[in-house]
Design an enzyme around this catalytic site. Structure first.
Site, PDB file in Angstrom:
ATOM      1  N   ASP A  36      29.373 -14.729   2.342  1.00  0.00           N
ATOM      2  CA  ASP A  36      27.950 -14.992   2.154  1.00  0.00           C
ATOM      3  C   ASP A  36      27.668 -16.498   2.194  1.00  0.00           C
ATOM      4  O   ASP A  36      26.672 -16.932   2.765  1.00  0.00           O
ATOM      5  CB  ASP A  36      27.473 -14.446   0.803  1.00  0.00           C
ATOM      6  CG  ASP A  36      27.453 -12.922   0.789  1.00  0.00           C
ATOM      7  OD1 ASP A  36      27.888 -12.325   1.823  1.00  0.00           O
ATOM      8  OD2 ASP A  36      27.027 -12.329  -0.217  1.00  0.00           O
ATOM      9  N   TYR A  39      27.670 -17.798   5.671  1.00  0.00           N
ATOM     10  CA  TYR A  39      26.439 -17.380   6.351  1.00  0.00           C
ATOM     11  C   TYR A  39      25.276 -18.282   5.921  1.00  0.00           C
ATOM     12  O   TYR A  39      24.516 -18.769   6.750  1.00  0.00           O
ATOM     13  CB  TYR A  39      26.135 -15.917   6.036  1.00  0.00           C
ATOM     14  CG  TYR A  39      24.821 -15.463   6.604  1.00  0.00           C
ATOM     15  CD1 TYR A  39      24.723 -15.087   7.941  1.00  0.00           C
ATOM     16  CD2 TYR A  39      23.666 -15.428   5.816  1.00  0.00           C
ATOM     17  CE1 TYR A  39      23.511 -14.695   8.483  1.00  0.00           C
ATOM     18  CE2 TYR A  39      22.452 -15.044   6.344  1.00  0.00           C
ATOM     19  CZ  TYR A  39      22.376 -14.669   7.677  1.00  0.00           C
ATOM     20  OH  TYR A  39      21.175 -14.296   8.207  1.00  0.00           O
ATOM     21  N   ASP A  40      25.185 -18.522   4.619  1.00  0.00           N
ATOM     22  CA  ASP A  40      24.101 -19.365   4.116  1.00  0.00           C
ATOM     23  C   ASP A  40      24.156 -20.760   4.730  1.00  0.00           C
ATOM     24  O   ASP A  40      23.120 -21.353   5.029  1.00  0.00           O
ATOM     25  CB  ASP A  40      24.175 -19.495   2.585  1.00  0.00           C
ATOM     26  CG  ASP A  40      23.774 -18.195   1.909  1.00  0.00           C
ATOM     27  OD1 ASP A  40      23.166 -17.343   2.594  1.00  0.00           O
ATOM     28  OD2 ASP A  40      24.087 -18.019   0.709  1.00  0.00           O
ATOM     29  N   SER A  85       2.998  13.845  15.405  1.00  0.00           N
ATOM     30  CA  SER A  85       3.810  14.220  14.246  1.00  0.00           C
ATOM     31  C   SER A  85       4.694  15.399  14.600  1.00  0.00           C
ATOM     32  O   SER A  85       4.774  15.797  15.752  1.00  0.00           O
ATOM     33  CB  SER A  85       2.926  14.502  13.044  1.00  0.00           C
ATOM     34  OG  SER A  85       2.019  15.504  13.380  1.00  0.00           O
ATOM     35  N   LYS A 119      15.733  13.280   8.440  1.00  0.00           N
ATOM     36  CA  LYS A 119      14.313  12.916   8.489  1.00  0.00           C
ATOM     37  C   LYS A 119      14.085  11.882   7.392  1.00  0.00           C
ATOM     38  O   LYS A 119      14.149  12.183   6.207  1.00  0.00           O
ATOM     39  CB  LYS A 119      13.437  14.139   8.243  1.00  0.00           C
ATOM     40  CG  LYS A 119      11.952  13.815   8.383  1.00  0.00           C
ATOM     41  CD  LYS A 119      11.130  15.091   8.423  1.00  0.00           C
ATOM     42  CE  LYS A 119       9.711  14.837   8.871  1.00  0.00           C
ATOM     43  NZ  LYS A 119       8.988  13.855   8.101  1.00  0.00           N
ATOM     44  N   ARG A 140       1.579   3.612  11.754  1.00  0.00           N
ATOM     45  CA  ARG A 140       1.147   4.795  12.490  1.00  0.00           C
ATOM     46  C   ARG A 140      -0.374   4.904  12.550  1.00  0.00           C
ATOM     47  O   ARG A 140      -0.937   5.248  13.568  1.00  0.00           O
ATOM     48  CB  ARG A 140       1.713   6.045  11.828  1.00  0.00           C
ATOM     49  CG  ARG A 140       1.366   7.306  12.548  1.00  0.00           C
ATOM     50  CD  ARG A 140       2.111   8.477  11.948  1.00  0.00           C
ATOM     51  NE  ARG A 140       1.946   9.644  12.784  1.00  0.00           N
ATOM     52  CZ  ARG A 140       0.873  10.408  12.784  1.00  0.00           C
ATOM     53  NH1 ARG A 140      -0.144  10.103  11.996  1.00  0.00           N
ATOM     54  NH2 ARG A 140       0.800  11.451  13.573  1.00  0.00           N
ATOM     55  N   CYS A 410     -12.995  24.655 -28.748  1.00  0.00           N
ATOM     56  CA  CYS A 410     -13.015  23.602 -27.737  1.00  0.00           C
ATOM     57  C   CYS A 410     -12.526  22.292 -28.356  1.00  0.00           C
ATOM     58  O   CYS A 410     -13.085  21.844 -29.363  1.00  0.00           O
ATOM     59  CB  CYS A 410     -14.430  23.420 -27.196  1.00  0.00           C
ATOM     60  SG  CYS A 410     -14.589  21.986 -26.117  1.00  0.00           S
ATOM     61  N   CYS A 428     -14.940  27.092 -23.135  1.00  0.00           N
ATOM     62  CA  CYS A 428     -15.891  26.603 -24.120  1.00  0.00           C
ATOM     63  C   CYS A 428     -17.269  26.999 -23.594  1.00  0.00           C
ATOM     64  O   CYS A 428     -17.644  26.618 -22.488  1.00  0.00           O
ATOM     65  CB  CYS A 428     -15.781  25.086 -24.239  1.00  0.00           C
ATOM     66  SG  CYS A 428     -17.207  24.360 -25.062  1.00  0.00           S
TER      67      CYS A 428
END
Ligand code: IVH
Length: 676
Positions: A36, A39-40, A85, A119, A140, A410, A428
């Site tokens: 890492d 990469y940095d 869809s 999916k 979409r 009620c 009620c």
């Protein structure tokens, strides 16, 4: 970039390519080859170079992944080809039927090859690449037009800003943006640490972040893109769906894990089970699998239905169930006075959302399922929408729990509740005296489909009732501007507007007034039927049960309920109050369709767009309704006809995309006149 030192350009290109290659190995292939820190260092070198020579920075620069400047608003962009869809299926039998249908259409006896893919449960996205460079990301939207979210999409680490290989022209890649589950947890811990609210679920927060105006927010989030198909592809050719997946992976995209090529139903089902077994091990949410005919030639032969391809079907996994604890049962009072028990549960993440309130419907349901406060209960989201308590787990009770004591009065106004024979609900009976019912009745009365009193929302209604200014809808028509202006947070101008809106509602059509009264069983359609039949309020209230029942589609229960309601003195005084307050109860002009009248649009849903020469759009709508049809405002898969006048625009396009029959003015007139 022409006036920049070519050596610098070469250095930028090499560095950018190196950073992207490591990024791809890390995020897509999960096979980093450097630490890492290393990469940095590379990334910072690139940033420094761009800072010194800003002209070097191209739109595919990896440094853009940290998020560019905030936007003022999102603009709309049209999809090069509509995003459709998928049909859903929920059991294995439907998969067998799908395969049989497909083979029948293709005239095939033998097994057919399919690709079965997870999916993904995220948000659908189209990425437009021009000459291999990411140009835009579009949500979409309605399938035709979505929102441009390029700035956020650029920050998604596992998608290529520039495609590997040579891809001239336009390429529209489709897939799903999801948030990793692990990243979701980390992000929430960070948010809580900063004193912000935790996100409730990954899917909704993904949608919010992608559409967020500040791309830095998306950049900070663990968003990923998984490819699943192509829209417009000018130069990419692939004979099979599985070849498309490989091609896309070669371009630098990530596809979901567990994609399998199958032949015949048995193998499809095995693949579905394998994907379902994979589900808990994945770091992103999936809610089912998609079965696609693998051969592109066969896909083309099968084609599309209005909204979905014939060559693919989604298989939704059974609603996920979870257990949680039932903390309390609250009893609420609705518009009809029904006492409705609502379970308060310890918040639980199920079917993609966090659930804490679940309706238990009625007392019988609580008894039947033996649900007690303190129980561990199994909950699910049915059809993935409304949460339900499936059952309690009495074996997990620690000690005795008392059965729930359903109130006999009620809980809002204290009036003794009544049980009506043949009905499960306990009510009620204090219709115009119970604050809960009065507020609900007013909300209904003022609602869009009823009297449509603009600006009279829930909070205002609560204030009006609490201040004692309104106890029935009739009281609305006695309110003065100073009274309204005296309400909390109500400016003089708003008070005037509301007063004017109430005034406008005095002239609403008779069927709206009837519907607005909120009489049980008297919905919008019934109201229209009754008013069309009787023509005037006087005729309607004078009708007997038998006369009401004689109206088409009006049954005995409805007829009795209506006559019963009208006979109650308090209701009569509300109606009288409305009249005294100036509500017009206007007669219906063209009552009842005459015997033998033309009904060319009977049962059809029709949309009108553009300008017609012979009539206004409202007249056209009235003609459709007089012809038995339903005039609707927007096109959907359920639309039967689009009447397109001059200058018809997006609706016409959409109708064509969905395969909806389009009528020009002449054809429309011919149908109305019965000469078509
Ligand atoms: S293929 C013509 N494959 O599901 C439609 N869609 O219900 C082609 N989705 O909006 C879509 N995973 O965004 C396809 N492996 C997958 C998918 C997938 C998720 C989404 C897609 C679409 C929705 C349809």
């Amino acid at each position: 970039m022409s006036d920049i030192d070519p050596d610098l350009i070469a250095r930028w290109q090499a560095l950018a390519a190196e950073v992207e290659a490591h990024s791809h190995r890390y995020y897509v292939l999960d096979q980093p080859t450097i630490s890492d820190q290393a990469y940095d260092r590379l990334f910072r070198e690139l940033e420094d170079l761009e800072r010194e020579h800003p002209a070097l920075r191209r739109p595919d620069s990896p440094t853009l992944r940290v998020g560019g400047p905030p936007l003022d608003s999102l603009s709309k962009l049209e999809h090069p080809t509509p995003m459709l869809s998928l049909d859903n299926s929920y059991d294995e039998r439907e998969i067998g039927e799908f395969d049989a249908r497909v083979r029948k259409l293709l005239g095939l006896e033998r097994h057919l090859a399919y690709l079965v893919e997870p999916k993904l449960d995220g948000i659908a996205m189209e990425l437009i690449y021009r000459d291999g460079m990411l140009e835009s990301g579009i949500t979409r939207g309605d399938g035709q037009v979505g929102e441009e979210v390029t700035a956020s999409v650029r920050t998604i680490r596992n998608l290529p800003l520039r495609l590997a290989g040579s891809w001239p022209g336009l390429l529209a890649i489709r897939g799903e943006v999801v948030m990793t589950r692990s990243g979701f947890q980390t992000l929430n811990r960070k948010r809580i640490g900063r004193g912000e609210d935790a996100y409730i679920n990954a899917r909704n927060s993904t949608a919010g972040l992608v559409r967020n105006l500040d791309p830095k927010n998306a950049a900070e989030a663990p968003l990923r893109f998984f490819v699943h198909s192509a829209g417009l592809a000018e130069h990419a050719r692939y004979p099979f769906q599985h070849a498309f997946v490989q091609l896309a992976q070669g371009m630098g995209f990530q596809a979901a894990a567990g994609i399998r090529r199958c032949e015949g139903v048995e193998q499809i089902l095995a693949a579905l089970h394998a994907i379902e077994a994979l589900r808990p091990t994945l770091d992103y949410d999936i809610d089912g699998a998609v079965v696609k005919v693998d051969g592109v030639a066969e896909q083309e032969e099968l084609g599309f239905r209005s909204r979905s391809p014939r060559w693919a079907i989604a298989y939704k996994f059974a609603a996920e169930q979870q257990t949680t604890r039932l903390l309390a049962i609250d009893v609420q009072v609705g518009r009809t006075g029904a006492l409705t028990p609502v379970a308060r549960v310890e918040p639980v993440f199920v079917g993609g959302v966090t659930v804490s309130n679940i309706t238990l419907h009625n007392r019988d349901e609580i008894d039947r399922k033996d649900i007690r406060v303190g129980d561990v209960v199994v909950v699910q989201r049915a059809g993935d929408v409304i949460p339900q308590v499936v059952r309690s787990l009495p074996e997990q009770r620690s000690g005795e729990l008392p059965p729930f004591d359903f109130p006999t009065a009620c809980p809002v106004c204290g009036t003794e509740a009544v049980e009506v024979e043949g009905e499960v609900a306990i009510r009620c009976p204090n219709t115009w005296g119970c604050a809960a019912q009065v507020q609900a009745a007013l909300r209904h009365f003022a609602g869009r489909d009823a009297m449509d009193v603009d600006g009279l929302g829930e909070k205002l209604i609560a204030q009006l009732v609490e201040a004692g200014l309104v106890t029935t809808p009739a009281d609305l028509y006695t309110l003065t501007i100073p009274q309204l202006a005296g309400l909390e947070r109500m400016a003089d101008k708003s008070a005037e507007n509301l007063h004017a809106a109430i005034d406008v509602s005095r002239g609403r059509a008779l069927h709206r007034v009837l519907y607005a009264l909120g009489i049980r069983h008297v919905g919008r359609t019934v109201s229209k039927k009754l008013c069309a039949h009787f023509g005037t309020w006087e005729a309607l209230v004078a009708a007997s049960v038998e006369e009401l029942e004689a109206v088409e589609e009006i049954g005995p229960i409805l007829a009795r309920t209506l006559v019963g309601w009208l006979a109650v003195e308090r209701n009569q005084s509300v109606v009288q109050g409305l009249r005294d307050g100036g509500v017009l109860f206007p007669d219906v002009e063209a009552a009842e369709v005459p015997e033998g009248a033309l009904q060319p649009f009977a049962g059809k849903s029709v949309v009108v767009t553009g300008t017609l020469e012979s009539m206004s759009r409202d007249q056209a709508k009235a003609a459709i309704e007089a012809g038995g049809g339903k005039a609707s405002g927007s096109i959907s898969g359920k639309t039967d006809f689009l009447v397109a006048g001059a200058k018809a625009g997006s609706k016409l396009k959409k109708a064509e995309g969905l395969g909806v029959a389009v009528l020009d003015e002449a054809a429309f007139l011919a149908m109305l006149e019965g000469t078509a």
